[in-house]
Write a protein that holds these residues in place. Structure first.
Motif, short mmCIF file in Angstrom:
data_model
loop_
_atom_site.label_atom_id
_atom_site.label_comp_id
_atom_site.label_asym_id
_atom_site.label_seq_id
_atom_site.Cartn_x
_atom_site.Cartn_y
_atom_site.Cartn_z
N UNK A 102 13.75 -17.58 -26.52
CA UNK A 102 14.82 -18.55 -26.32
C UNK A 102 16.01 -17.87 -25.66
N UNK A 103 16.91 -18.64 -25.06
CA UNK A 103 18.04 -18.04 -24.36
C UNK A 103 18.91 -17.17 -25.25
N UNK A 135 13.33 -31.87 -18.61
CA UNK A 135 14.69 -31.38 -18.45
C UNK A 135 14.75 -29.88 -18.72
N UNK A 136 14.12 -29.45 -19.81
CA UNK A 136 14.12 -28.03 -20.15
C UNK A 136 13.42 -27.22 -19.07
N UNK A 139 15.65 -26.96 -16.06
CA UNK A 139 16.79 -26.08 -16.32
C UNK A 139 16.37 -24.62 -16.26
N UNK A 140 15.22 -24.29 -16.83
CA UNK A 140 14.74 -22.91 -16.81
C UNK A 140 14.40 -22.48 -15.38
N UNK A 141 13.82 -23.39 -14.60
CA UNK A 141 13.53 -23.08 -13.20
C UNK A 141 14.82 -22.77 -12.44
N UNK A 142 15.88 -23.52 -12.74
CA UNK A 142 17.16 -23.27 -12.10
C UNK A 142 17.72 -21.91 -12.49
N UNK A 143 17.62 -21.56 -13.78
CA UNK A 143 18.09 -20.25 -14.25
C UNK A 143 17.27 -19.12 -13.62
N UNK A 144 15.98 -19.34 -13.49
CA UNK A 144 15.11 -18.32 -12.87
C UNK A 144 15.54 -18.07 -11.43
N UNK A 195 6.53 -24.44 -30.83
CA UNK A 195 7.97 -24.25 -30.98
C UNK A 195 8.39 -22.95 -30.27
N UNK A 196 7.64 -21.88 -30.54
CA UNK A 196 7.94 -20.60 -29.89
C UNK A 196 7.82 -20.71 -28.38
N UNK A 197 6.96 -21.62 -27.93
CA UNK A 197 6.69 -21.75 -26.49
C UNK A 197 7.56 -22.79 -25.82
N UNK A 198 8.60 -23.25 -26.49
CA UNK A 198 9.43 -24.33 -25.96
C UNK A 198 10.03 -23.99 -24.60
N UNK A 199 10.34 -22.72 -24.39
CA UNK A 199 10.91 -22.30 -23.10
C UNK A 199 9.87 -21.60 -22.22
#
Length: 319
Positions: A102-103, A135-136, A139-144, A195-199
């Motif tokens: 997670x972040x 959405x998640x 968002x992660x693609x944008x952060x990457x 849950x652990x794989x949410x991101x």
């Protein structure tokens, strides 16, 4: 006769090069991390070890002169060139890189800054992507794309780059690769791993594992995926471990080492974690005794004392 002949042919075709010999060169990626630095220092007892870090000056205080240090950033445009000096002719490779599920600060470009505001901004910008999962993901693609250390960048794409760099620098010299992976990678649909794989951390590790299996089959080297539970123990700030990792965490009540083939739950207890010092010793002995070739295994700690070295080697050999 034909059966014996087939057996002999099979033996002759088995890649003996997969076995590391004392004095072989082993490169440790992530050699300044809490697991990687223990692995590098421990392997230096048997092999010529090169450690890849972002900041050699910071890592030198712990690793001393036993490990040759090389600076490289796996997020760069030309990772093959950046890793070439560290991987040239390296027979062994241990990958201890990875980010958090997670972040956290680990996701920041420097690895030491807060990420709350950038993550919230990315989520806000992705609000029209669809459902929560979409959405998640957006968002992660944008952060990457913005240079953050997301699971996609570190655990997936980073490992693709490592494989390409190792091939270019070591070629036919490659014998053995050990990847520090995780439990749950092969059980991503089973609770509590969604849950652990949410991101996407388990998805990223699974993609890297598949790439390694294919690469190893084509190149003829052996691979091993070591699957710890939640890591605990440390941080380790000095290298005075009296020549053995058994001395670290000696006051912990859970030092018994449990090993199991594949991605499994041991002792029917999914909450069992893994001491970082145990993980480092297991990785080192895996390379020293040649255990776990072309396989994966789970490694966790339970109540009890750390096994004697010979006992641990027997358990590894049985995998």
């Amino acid at each position: 006769f034909h059966t014996v002949r087939a057996m002999l042919v099979g033996i002759l075709l088995t890649p003996l090069s997969a076995v590391l010999a004392p004095g072989d060169t082993v490169t440790v990626l992530g050699a300044s991390g809490n697991v990687g630095k223990l692995v590098a220092l421990r392997l230096a007892d048997t092999f010529k070890v090169r450690g890849v870090v972002r900041d050699a000056a910071r890592a030198r205080a712990f690793l001393g002169d036993k490990v040759s240090l090389y600076e490289a950033d796996l997020r760069g445009d030309d990772v093959t060139a950046a890793l070439a000096p560290a991987l040239e002719g390296a027979q062994g490779l241990v990958v201890c890189t990875g980010t958090t599920a997670f972040p956290t600060q680990a996701w920041s470009p420097s690895g030491r800054e807060g990420v709350s505001l950038p993550v919230l901004r990315a989520l806000f910008d992705a609000r029209e992507a669809g459902g929560l999962g979409a959405v998640v993901e957006a968002a992660i693609a944008s952060l990457s794309a913005s240079g953050f250390n997301t699971p996609t960048v570190v655990d997936e794409v980073g490992n693709y780059k490592i494989l390409e760099a190792w091939e270019a620098a070591a070629g036919a010299s490659r014998k053995r690769l050990v990847l520090l992976s995780s439990v749950g990678v092969q059980r991503r649909a089973e609770m509590p791993y969604p849950i652990l794989n949410a991101c996407g951390v388990l998805d990223a590790k699974a993609a890297a594992e598949a790439a390694i299996v294919a690469d190893a089959a084509g190149a003829g080297y052996a691979y091993t995926f070591v699957r710890p539970g939640q890591l605990f123990g440390g941080p380790y700030d000095n290298n005075y471990y009296l020549g053995t990792l058994f001395q670290l965490d000696k006051d912990a009540e859970t030092r018994e080492v449990l090993l199991g083939k594949g991605d499994v739950t041991l002792n029917d207890d999914p909450q069992l974690g893994t001491l970082r010092s145990t993980l480092a010793e297991v990785i080192a002995q895996t390379l020293e005794c040649g255990a776990g070739e072309n396989a994966d295994f789970t490694c966790v700690n339970a109540k009890g004392e750390f096994p004697e070295p010979a006992v641990l080697r027997e358990r590894l050999a049985a995998l």
